[in-house]
Write a protein that holds these residues in place. Structure first.
Motif, PDB file in Angstrom:
ATOM      1  N   ASP A  55       0.839  -1.204   0.000  1.00 32.03           N
ATOM      2  CA  ASP A  55       0.000   0.000   0.000  1.00 32.03           C
ATOM      3  C   ASP A  55       0.873   1.253   0.000  1.00 32.03           C
ATOM      4  O   ASP A  55       2.076   1.198   0.279  1.00 32.03           O
ATOM      5  N   PRO A  56       0.281   2.422  -0.283  1.00 34.36           N
ATOM      6  CA  PRO A  56       1.048   3.678  -0.340  1.00 34.36           C
ATOM      7  C   PRO A  56       1.644   4.073   1.001  1.00 34.36           C
ATOM      8  O   PRO A  56       1.212   3.615   2.069  1.00 34.36           O
ATOM      9  N   ALA A  57       2.642   4.967   0.922  1.00 33.87           N
ATOM     10  CA  ALA A  57       3.318   5.450   2.127  1.00 33.87           C
ATOM     11  C   ALA A  57       3.564   6.947   2.023  1.00 33.87           C
ATOM     12  O   ALA A  57       3.802   7.484   0.930  1.00 33.87           O
ATOM     13  N   LEU A  58       3.494   7.613   3.168  1.00 30.99           N
ATOM     14  CA  LEU A  58       3.853   9.020   3.284  1.00 30.99           C
ATOM     15  C   LEU A  58       5.038   9.104   4.234  1.00 30.99           C
ATOM     16  O   LEU A  58       4.972   8.595   5.358  1.00 30.99           O
ATOM     17  N   GLN A  59       6.125   9.744   3.788  1.00 27.99           N
ATOM     18  CA  GLN A  59       7.375   9.725   4.534  1.00 27.99           C
ATOM     19  C   GLN A  59       7.945  11.131   4.666  1.00 27.99           C
ATOM     20  O   GLN A  59       7.695  11.992   3.825  1.00 27.99           O
ATOM     21  N   ALA A  60       8.716  11.353   5.724  1.00 27.38           N
ATOM     22  CA  ALA A  60       9.337  12.657   5.942  1.00 27.38           C
ATOM     23  C   ALA A  60      10.659  12.470   6.656  1.00 27.38           C
ATOM     24  O   ALA A  60      10.827  11.551   7.459  1.00 27.38           O
ATOM     25  N   GLY A  61      11.615  13.347   6.340  1.00 27.67           N
ATOM     26  CA  GLY A  61      12.923  13.254   6.962  1.00 27.67           C
ATOM     27  C   GLY A  61      13.538  14.611   7.194  1.00 27.67           C
ATOM     28  O   GLY A  61      13.156  15.608   6.568  1.00 27.67           O
ATOM     29  N   ALA A  62      14.484  14.665   8.124  1.00 22.86           N
ATOM     30  CA  ALA A  62      15.214  15.893   8.419  1.00 22.86           C
ATOM     31  C   ALA A  62      16.650  15.538   8.746  1.00 22.86           C
ATOM     32  O   ALA A  62      16.911  14.571   9.474  1.00 22.86           O
ATOM     33  N   VAL A  63      17.598  16.309   8.198  1.00 25.53           N
ATOM     34  CA  VAL A  63      19.025  16.115   8.468  1.00 25.53           C
ATOM     35  C   VAL A  63      19.627  17.451   8.869  1.00 25.53           C
ATOM     36  O   VAL A  63      19.455  18.454   8.170  1.00 25.53           O
ATOM     37  N   SER A  77       7.991   6.921   8.457  1.00 20.18           N
ATOM     38  CA  SER A  77       7.062   6.438   7.436  1.00 20.18           C
ATOM     39  C   SER A  77       5.961   5.627   8.100  1.00 20.18           C
ATOM     40  O   SER A  77       6.169   5.038   9.169  1.00 20.18           O
ATOM     41  N   ASN A  78       4.812   5.579   7.478  1.00 21.72           N
ATOM     42  CA  ASN A  78       3.798   4.625   7.912  1.00 21.72           C
ATOM     43  C   ASN A  78       4.214   3.230   7.481  1.00 21.72           C
ATOM     44  O   ASN A  78       4.933   3.047   6.482  1.00 21.72           O
ATOM     45  N   VAL A  79       3.826   2.231   8.257  1.00 19.29           N
ATOM     46  CA  VAL A  79       4.112   0.832   7.949  1.00 19.29           C
ATOM     47  C   VAL A  79       2.880  -0.014   8.255  1.00 19.29           C
ATOM     48  O   VAL A  79       1.986   0.412   8.993  1.00 19.29           O
ATOM     49  N   ASP A  80       2.855  -1.216   7.708  1.00 23.14           N
ATOM     50  CA  ASP A  80       1.781  -2.173   7.995  1.00 23.14           C
ATOM     51  C   ASP A  80       2.353  -3.567   7.799  1.00 23.14           C
ATOM     52  O   ASP A  80       2.614  -3.984   6.680  1.00 23.14           O
ATOM     53  N   PHE A  81       2.550  -4.290   8.906  1.00 24.12           N
ATOM     54  CA  PHE A  81       3.123  -5.625   8.843  1.00 24.12           C
ATOM     55  C   PHE A  81       2.060  -6.725   8.867  1.00 24.12           C
ATOM     56  O   PHE A  81       2.389  -7.907   8.873  1.00 24.12           O
ATOM     57  N   GLY A  82       0.789  -6.327   8.908  1.00 19.86           N
ATOM     58  CA  GLY A  82      -0.280  -7.306   8.912  1.00 19.86           C
ATOM     59  C   GLY A  82      -0.445  -8.012  10.243  1.00 19.86           C
ATOM     60  O   GLY A  82       0.184  -7.664  11.243  1.00 19.86           O
ATOM     61  N   PHE A  83      -1.328  -8.980  10.284  1.00 20.43           N
ATOM     62  CA  PHE A  83      -1.590  -9.814  11.456  1.00 20.43           C
ATOM     63  C   PHE A  83      -2.017  -9.002  12.672  1.00 20.43           C
ATOM     64  O   PHE A  83      -1.817  -9.422  13.815  1.00 20.43           O
ATOM     65  N   GLY A  84      -2.563  -7.814  12.443  1.00 20.63           N
ATOM     66  CA  GLY A  84      -3.080  -7.021  13.543  1.00 20.63           C
ATOM     67  C   GLY A  84      -2.029  -6.411  14.440  1.00 20.63           C
ATOM     68  O   GLY A  84      -2.323  -6.055  15.588  1.00 20.63           O
ATOM     69  N   THR A  85      -0.787  -6.293  13.971  1.00 15.75           N
ATOM     70  CA  THR A  85       0.253  -5.668  14.794  1.00 15.75           C
ATOM     71  C   THR A  85      -0.120  -4.230  15.105  1.00 15.75           C
ATOM     72  O   THR A  85      -0.715  -3.530  14.288  1.00 15.75           O
ATOM     73  N   ALA A  86       0.258  -3.777  16.287  1.00 17.95           N
ATOM     74  CA  ALA A  86      -0.181  -2.467  16.763  1.00 17.95           C
ATOM     75  C   ALA A  86       0.521  -1.313  16.076  1.00 17.95           C
ATOM     76  O   ALA A  86      -0.050  -0.246  15.895  1.00 17.95           O
TER      77      ALA A  86
END
Length: 250
Positions: A55-63, A77-86
């Motif tokens: 699925d899509p992701a929205l990411q941001a960074g600062a250096v 970044s947003n993530v999704d590992f499935g199996f109902g992980t929190a």
């Protein structure tokens, strides 16, 4: 869920090394520079593996970088590992030293901590080195605390070689071929055979237009569907895909 998901990102994105062109960063003083970026992508792939269930992701960074080459930063970044992980977010913290010998030769050394709020079992850290010379790149990322499907931390080594160049019509080309290596076997086929490493590769085209950097990548691994499912729990997060992205730097 019958296994832990190893979820790591390079987090350097289009380059921690990109701190060097100070004209593209915000000058906070004569020696300190700040670089920000925001990216929207059709998938979040790292080392060939989807971190968002395709699925899509929205990411941001600062250096924040010093003229000496020292830098610190954060990336999320947003993530999704499935199996109902929190956890639904990855937050990476990093610091290092960027040395530019000439306009064509540089070395980037650092440390990165990958954190996953609400699911600390995914957390891990790495030290890294990236050598660049005349468009060619070679890198190594080593971890001694990578989570595994067996619930025990592992030593891992992710290494890659790549090449970057400018094509006609101001189109950038980035090529990468990498190997993700565990200490013990982690991937199992339907025949019962196992292996401790896999290969992944990416070819990416970029173009700057209306103040944005547009990207199109082809990404794949040599993991079979069964091998993919045996470690990540799904058979479609390691397969070939095309990822579209758009990035804005400040």
């Amino acid at each position: 869920m019958n296994s832990k998901h190893l979820a790591v990102s390079i987090a350097l994105m289009a380059g921690l090394s990109a701190i060097a062109p100070k004209s593209q960063a915000l000058a906070l003083s004569d020696d300190i520079f700040l670089k920000l970026d925001v990216t929207a992508a059709s998938d979040y792939r790292t080392r060939g593996i989807s971190q968002t269930q395709n699925d899509p992701a929205l990411q941001a960074g600062a250096v924040l970088a010093h003229s000496s080459g020292l830098y610190v930063g954060a990336w999320t970044s947003n993530v999704d590992f499935g199996f109902g992980t929190a956890t639904r977010q990855e937050v990476d913290y990093f610091g290092g030293w960027y040395w530019q010998a000439t306009d064509a030769v540089s070395l980037d050394l650092g440390y990165i901590k990958y954190a996953y709020p609400k699911t600390s079992g995914f957390n891990q850290s790495e030290t890294y080195a990236v050598l660049s010379a005349y468009g060619f790149k070679a890198a190594a990322f080593y971890s001694s605390d990578a989570p595994t499907v067996f619930g025990e931390d592992q030593d891992t080594l992710y290494s890659w070689v790549g090449y970057e160049t400018q094509l006609p019509l101001e189109v950038g080309l980035e090529l990468r071929y990498g190997r993700m290596d565990f200490k013990d076997p982690m991937y199992w086929s339907t025949s019962g055979s196992s292996r401790d490493a896999y290969h992944e590769w990416e070819a990416k085209f970029t173009h700057d237009f209306v103040g944005l950097t547009w990207g199109l990548s082809y990404i794949d691994t040599d993991l079979s569907q069964a091998e993919c499912a045996s470690f990540y729990g799904f058979d479609d997060v390691c397969t070939a895909t095309v990822v579209a992205s758009v990035r804005k730097e400040f």
